[in-house]
Design a protein around this motif. Structure first.
Motif, PDB file in Angstrom:
ATOM      1  N   ASN A  21      60.502  -1.247 -55.293  1.00  0.00           N
ATOM      2  CA  ASN A  21      59.097  -1.663 -55.134  1.00  0.00           C
ATOM      3  C   ASN A  21      58.850  -2.975 -55.871  1.00  0.00           C
ATOM      4  OD1 ASN A  21      57.810   1.049 -53.942  1.00  0.00           O
ATOM      5  ND2 ASN A  21      59.194   1.611 -55.613  1.00  0.00           N
ATOM      6  N   ALA A  22      59.778  -3.902 -55.738  1.00  0.00           N
ATOM      7  CA  ALA A  22      59.726  -5.147 -56.516  1.00  0.00           C
ATOM      8  C   ALA A  22      58.459  -5.939 -56.236  1.00  0.00           C
ATOM      9  CB  ALA A  22      60.954  -5.992 -56.223  1.00  0.00           C
ATOM     10  N   ALA A  23      58.077  -6.071 -54.974  1.00  0.00           N
ATOM     11  CA  ALA A  23      56.902  -6.875 -54.624  1.00  0.00           C
ATOM     12  C   ALA A  23      55.629  -6.273 -55.213  1.00  0.00           C
ATOM     13  CB  ALA A  23      56.784  -6.986 -53.110  1.00  0.00           C
ATOM     14  N   GLN A  24      55.490  -4.941 -55.121  1.00  0.00           N
ATOM     15  CA  GLN A  24      54.297  -4.288 -55.648  1.00  0.00           C
ATOM     16  C   GLN A  24      54.228  -4.389 -57.183  1.00  0.00           C
ATOM     17  OE1 GLN A  24      56.405  -3.121 -53.497  1.00  0.00           O
ATOM     18  NE2 GLN A  24      55.324  -2.343 -51.684  1.00  0.00           N
ATOM     19  N   VAL A  25      55.387  -4.208 -57.831  1.00  0.00           N
ATOM     20  CA  VAL A  25      55.430  -4.323 -59.293  1.00  0.00           C
ATOM     21  C   VAL A  25      55.065  -5.735 -59.729  1.00  0.00           C
ATOM     22  CG1 VAL A  25      56.962  -4.254 -61.303  1.00  0.00           C
ATOM     23  CG2 VAL A  25      57.107  -2.454 -59.571  1.00  0.00           C
ATOM     24  N   ASN A  26      55.559  -6.732 -58.991  1.00  0.00           N
ATOM     25  CA  ASN A  26      55.242  -8.119 -59.316  1.00  0.00           C
ATOM     26  C   ASN A  26      53.750  -8.400 -59.150  1.00  0.00           C
ATOM     27  OD1 ASN A  26      56.224 -10.942 -59.868  1.00  0.00           O
ATOM     28  ND2 ASN A  26      55.325 -11.284 -57.844  1.00  0.00           N
ATOM     29  N   SER A  27      53.134  -7.815 -58.129  1.00  0.00           N
ATOM     30  CA  SER A  27      51.688  -7.992 -57.928  1.00  0.00           C
ATOM     31  C   SER A  27      50.892  -7.401 -59.090  1.00  0.00           C
ATOM     32  CB  SER A  27      51.262  -7.334 -56.610  1.00  0.00           C
ATOM     33  OG  SER A  27      51.878  -7.959 -55.509  1.00  0.00           O
ATOM     34  N   ILE A  28      51.335  -6.249 -59.582  1.00  0.00           N
ATOM     35  CA  ILE A  28      50.658  -5.624 -60.729  1.00  0.00           C
ATOM     36  C   ILE A  28      50.781  -6.511 -61.962  1.00  0.00           C
ATOM     37  CG2 ILE A  28      50.689  -3.651 -62.287  1.00  0.00           C
ATOM     38  CD1 ILE A  28      51.600  -1.931 -59.921  1.00  0.00           C
ATOM     39  N   GLU A  29      51.977  -7.053 -62.186  1.00  0.00           N
ATOM     40  CA  GLU A  29      52.184  -7.946 -63.327  1.00  0.00           C
ATOM     41  C   GLU A  29      51.263  -9.155 -63.242  1.00  0.00           C
ATOM     42  OE1 GLU A  29      56.231  -9.109 -63.922  1.00  0.00           O
ATOM     43  OE2 GLU A  29      56.996  -7.082 -63.730  1.00  0.00           O
ATOM     44  N   ASN A  30      51.192  -9.769 -62.067  1.00  0.00           N
ATOM     45  CA  ASN A  30      50.333 -10.945 -61.894  1.00  0.00           C
ATOM     46  C   ASN A  30      48.858 -10.606 -62.102  1.00  0.00           C
ATOM     47  OD1 ASN A  30      52.540 -12.575 -61.324  1.00  0.00           O
ATOM     48  ND2 ASN A  30      52.388 -12.258 -59.120  1.00  0.00           N
ATOM     49  N   GLY A  31      48.465  -9.427 -61.639  1.00  0.00           N
ATOM     50  CA  GLY A  31      47.082  -8.990 -61.823  1.00  0.00           C
ATOM     51  C   GLY A  31      46.741  -8.807 -63.289  1.00  0.00           C
ATOM     52  N   LEU A  32      47.665  -8.214 -64.043  1.00  0.00           N
ATOM     53  CA  LEU A  32      47.431  -8.018 -65.476  1.00  0.00           C
ATOM     54  C   LEU A  32      47.414  -9.343 -66.225  1.00  0.00           C
ATOM     55  CD1 LEU A  32      49.626  -4.837 -66.119  1.00  0.00           C
ATOM     56  CD2 LEU A  32      47.128  -4.991 -66.085  1.00  0.00           C
ATOM     57  N   ARG A  33      48.254 -10.296 -65.791  1.00  0.00           N
ATOM     58  CA  ARG A  33      48.242 -11.617 -66.423  1.00  0.00           C
ATOM     59  C   ARG A  33      46.904 -12.319 -66.182  1.00  0.00           C
ATOM     60  NH1 ARG A  33      53.845 -11.713 -64.972  1.00  0.00           N
ATOM     61  NH2 ARG A  33      55.141 -11.882 -66.846  1.00  0.00           N
ATOM     62  N   THR A  34      46.375 -12.155 -64.984  1.00  0.00           N
ATOM     63  CA  THR A  34      45.063 -12.737 -64.680  1.00  0.00           C
ATOM     64  C   THR A  34      43.994 -12.133 -65.580  1.00  0.00           C
ATOM     65  OG1 THR A  34      45.715 -13.079 -62.366  1.00  0.00           O
ATOM     66  CG2 THR A  34      43.358 -13.130 -62.862  1.00  0.00           C
ATOM     67  N   LEU A  35      44.148 -10.842 -65.871  1.00  0.00           N
ATOM     68  CA  LEU A  35      43.196 -10.149 -66.733  1.00  0.00           C
ATOM     69  C   LEU A  35      43.160 -10.760 -68.128  1.00  0.00           C
ATOM     70  CD1 LEU A  35      41.248  -7.723 -67.031  1.00  0.00           C
ATOM     71  CD2 LEU A  35      43.224  -6.354 -67.737  1.00  0.00           C
ATOM     72  N   THR A  36      44.304 -11.248 -68.606  1.00  0.00           N
ATOM     73  CA  THR A  36      44.342 -11.823 -69.955  1.00  0.00           C
ATOM     74  C   THR A  36      43.518 -13.094 -70.055  1.00  0.00           C
ATOM     75  OG1 THR A  36      46.353 -13.132 -69.498  1.00  0.00           O
ATOM     76  CG2 THR A  36      46.657 -10.888 -70.315  1.00  0.00           C
ATOM     77  N   TYR A  37      43.223 -13.754 -68.917  1.00  0.00           N
ATOM     78  CA  TYR A  37      42.437 -14.975 -68.944  1.00  0.00           C
ATOM     79  C   TYR A  37      40.927 -14.708 -68.951  1.00  0.00           C
ATOM     80  CZ  TYR A  37      46.830 -17.305 -67.808  1.00  0.00           C
ATOM     81  OH  TYR A  37      48.118 -17.753 -67.828  1.00  0.00           O
TER      82      TYR A  37
END
Length: 319
Positions: A12-28
């Motif tokens: 599930n690499a694509a889905q995991v990567n999307s979650i990571e990007n979403g959490l990084r956006t949250l840090t901003y």
């Protein structure tokens, strides 16, 4: 447990990567929302950095084993960059290099969070003590890398970068249907898959001369060269310049603690050391190779930070 997690990430690499990007956006968007929001934001970002490196390693290992496919269902082929080849080979050849590189990366990921916690919980004075010990640790690790590499430049990042783009991956569930077994050869010992000679000849548009096909495939010398030839071994002048560059952050922190953060002498001393280091390295390396050229370009951009450091920022940039 870890094996199940690794399998989940690979499948599930694509889905995991999307979650990571979403959490990084949250840090901003977190800072300023509640008490200690900045600290929480930095903690999330630091954790994601560690997790991201682990996920990249899992995907790279899966690609090497032939477990990943592209959108067309074909086995994903890795084409390591010169940077990744250099650090990968150095880590494989030296346990000291591998351990020092990973510890240094961990320190770089966590140093800002540690400094923020120290400033908030221990006070400004103890904060500078913590920062000093962080810089001492980085100096020791970089010196270890310098020695383990055979006196070659130490780059800013010291572990291989992401090799697999999760967005380019296809479904591993249909891998067997998407790959023609006749086009692949699997090693009995390593269990790694390679393109068969028959497939190579077919890709050569009917040319039955394998030698001509190989000869007509241009190769970048740095992509097949050993790691030791990807960077020059520094002579006395270049080695002195590299040592100055490694020691510069620690000297800057110590001078700020002694003279004050707004003191021009601390600012000028740091700038002088960095300029001297750059000139020494340029004099030693007459014809820089790709990694050296990239590293020198990165270090050149570091001079921009002097525009936002005190007291220059307060007296000139801010106005």
């Amino acid at each position: 447990m870890l094996q199940k997690y690794a399998s989940f990430v690979v499948n599930n690499a694509a889905q995991v990567n999307s979650i990571e990007n979403g959490l990084r956006t949250l840090t901003y968007v977190l800072p300023g929302r509640f008490a200690d929001a900045e600290l929480a934001s930095e903690a999330i970002y630091t954790l994601l950095s560690f997790v991201g490196v682990y996920h990249d390693k899992l995907l790279a290992q899966a690609a090497i084993k032939g477990l990943l496919v592209d959108k067309q269902g074909q086995p994903l082929k890795l084409d390591p960059t010169v940077f990744n080849r250099y650090h990968g080979q150095m880590a494989h050849a030296s346990d000291v290099y591998r351990v020092a590189a990973h510890v240094l990366s961990c320190v770089q990921y966590a140093e800002k969070l540690v400094e923020m916690v120290a400033a908030k919980r221990l006070g400004n004075r103890r904060r500078w003590q913590v920062v000093t010990w962080i810089e001492i640790t980085k100096v020791v690790l970089r010196l270890a890398l310098l020695r383990a590499s055979g006196q070659r430049m130490v780059t800013g990042a010291v572990v291989p970068e992401r090799e697999v783009d999760p967005g380019s991956l296809g479904s591993t569930k249909h891998m067997e249907q998407g790959v023609d077994a006749k086009k692949q050869w699997k090693g009995g010992r390593s269990r790694l898959s390679f393109t068969s000679v028959r497939e190579i000849l077919q890709q050569a548009e009917g040319n039955a001369d394998l030698g001509a096909f190989v000869a007509n495939s241009p190769q970048n010398a740095e992509r097949i060269a050993p790691a030791s030839s990807l960077m020059h071994r520094l002579n006395a002048l270049g080695l002195t310049g590299e040592l100055l560059f490694i020691l510069r952050p620690l000297i800057y922190v110590l001078s700020m603690r002694k003279l004050g953060a707004n003191n021009w002498r601390a600012w000028a001393l740091s700038l002088l050391i960095e300029l001297t280091s750059r000139q020494m390295l340029r004099s030693d390396i007459n014809v820089p190779r790709t990694l050296e050229r990239d590293e020198m370009a990165r270090r050149k951009w570091l001079f921009v930070y002097y525009l936002v450091r005190m007291p220059f920022f307060e007296q000139f940039t801010e106005k």
